[in-house]
Motif scaffolding. Structure first.
Motif, PDB file in Angstrom:
ATOM      1  N   ALA A  17       0.835  -1.207   0.000  1.00  0.00           N
ATOM      2  CA  ALA A  17       0.000   0.000   0.000  1.00  0.00           C
ATOM      3  C   ALA A  17       0.869   1.256   0.000  1.00  0.00           C
ATOM      4  CB  ALA A  17      -0.932  -0.003   1.208  1.00  0.00           C
ATOM      5  N   ALA A  18       1.924   1.256   0.808  1.00  0.00           N
ATOM      6  CA  ALA A  18       2.810   2.418   0.860  1.00  0.00           C
ATOM      7  C   ALA A  18       3.432   2.661  -0.508  1.00  0.00           C
ATOM      8  CB  ALA A  18       3.894   2.207   1.915  1.00  0.00           C
ATOM      9  N   ALA A  20       2.262   1.855  -3.404  1.00  0.00           N
ATOM     10  CA  ALA A  20       1.229   2.321  -4.336  1.00  0.00           C
ATOM     11  C   ALA A  20       0.969   3.815  -4.150  1.00  0.00           C
ATOM     12  CB  ALA A  20      -0.058   1.521  -4.129  1.00  0.00           C
ATOM     13  N   VAL A  21       0.818   4.251  -2.905  1.00  0.00           N
ATOM     14  CA  VAL A  21       0.541   5.662  -2.635  1.00  0.00           C
ATOM     15  C   VAL A  21       1.743   6.525  -3.013  1.00  0.00           C
ATOM     16  CG1 VAL A  21      -0.057   7.352  -0.871  1.00  0.00           C
ATOM     17  CG2 VAL A  21      -1.058   5.071  -0.787  1.00  0.00           C
ATOM     18  N   ILE A  22       2.946   6.048  -2.679  1.00  0.00           N
ATOM     19  CA  ILE A  22       4.157   6.798  -3.012  1.00  0.00           C
ATOM     20  C   ILE A  22       4.320   6.911  -4.527  1.00  0.00           C
ATOM     21  CG2 ILE A  22       6.685   6.679  -2.927  1.00  0.00           C
ATOM     22  CD1 ILE A  22       6.360   5.576  -0.047  1.00  0.00           C
TER      23      ILE A  22
END
Lengths: 140, 140
Positions: A17-18, A20-22
């Motif tokens: 998830a990190a 993907a957001v980054i």
DNA sequence: TATTGTTATACTCTATAACTATA
DNA sequence: TATAGTTATAGAGTATAACAATA
């Protein structure tokens, strides 16, 4: 392809998830030339004028040698200045320039807008819950 | 030190939480000599015997050149073997050795136990909610 | 023509040791 | 003695281009 076990692990899900957001962050901040840590440092200085390098290292969990280049880069682009610390002659207070204030406020608007797109499958309430639970994991 | 704005951002919270959990993972997996991606690859092979490198790259979002060294390392430690793919002579099926099966099952137990410690401030229900929301963020 | 696996390589990120000036 | 900031450097992680073999 069976990925069920990996998807049951917090570490695996948090890392995926990190990243993907980054990924979205990198795209949107590319016009400003800001990577995640650059933005975090600039934002801490904006909200805490006169903050020292050491304080930033502690707040962001960065090692001092790795912050040196980041501060130099922000300074060389005319966004921050170093002034003598009022009470400690070893330290230097970091401050935004006028150009730095302008850039940081624009980047902050972009960062805030980006939230909704990066977390588009989530409702506003789910997003708030997610951020609350994430903070519980890393704040001790 | 005012960090309220950064703590309102999903990307910041996700990155900090992921790094915290991975920190615990690195400590607990150090006896096995497994880093996060090593464990993920080993686990995918365990649950998907005969899987190809390309399939692992797609599942884990790794670039093919970066998987080569990981597979070589797992092979040189005697945990996996490559066998000809039954229908595609370009590809190779990856399989665990007996030693690999033993190591992976031990590491999987460690990974499962580690969850509770890495997420100790959360209730079991909160942990489930967190993982569910994280999956929503990166699965499209 | 496209895909699998690979080499070579460059760039970024992270970590450790050691130094200076000051507290 | 300890801390703030720095240099040099090593290691890990990530990215692109280009190739041989096979589809």
């Amino acid at each position: 392809m069976d990925t069920h076990y990996l998807e049951s692990l917090l570490g695996y899900n948090a890392r995926r998830a990190a990243l993907a957001v980054i990924g979205v962050f990198l795209q949107r901040m590319e016009p400003y030339g800001l990577r995640p840590v650059d933005f975090s440092v600039l934002t801490l200085i904006a909200h805490n004028p006169g903050v020292t390098s050491r304080q930033i290292c502690t707040a962001l969990d960065i090692l001092p040698p790795n912050l040196v280049g980041i501060v130099k880069s922000l300074q060389s682009r005319g966004w921050i200045v170093r002034r003598p610390h009022p009470t400690d002659r070893r330290a230097q207070g970091l401050h935004l320039t006028e150009a730095g204030r302008l850039l940081q406020s624009q980047a902050q608007v972009t960062a805030t807008q980006l939230e909704n797109d990066a977390a588009s499958p989530l409702t506003a309430r789910e997003l708030d819950t997610l951020k609350l639970l994430l903070r519980k994991v890393y704040q001790r």
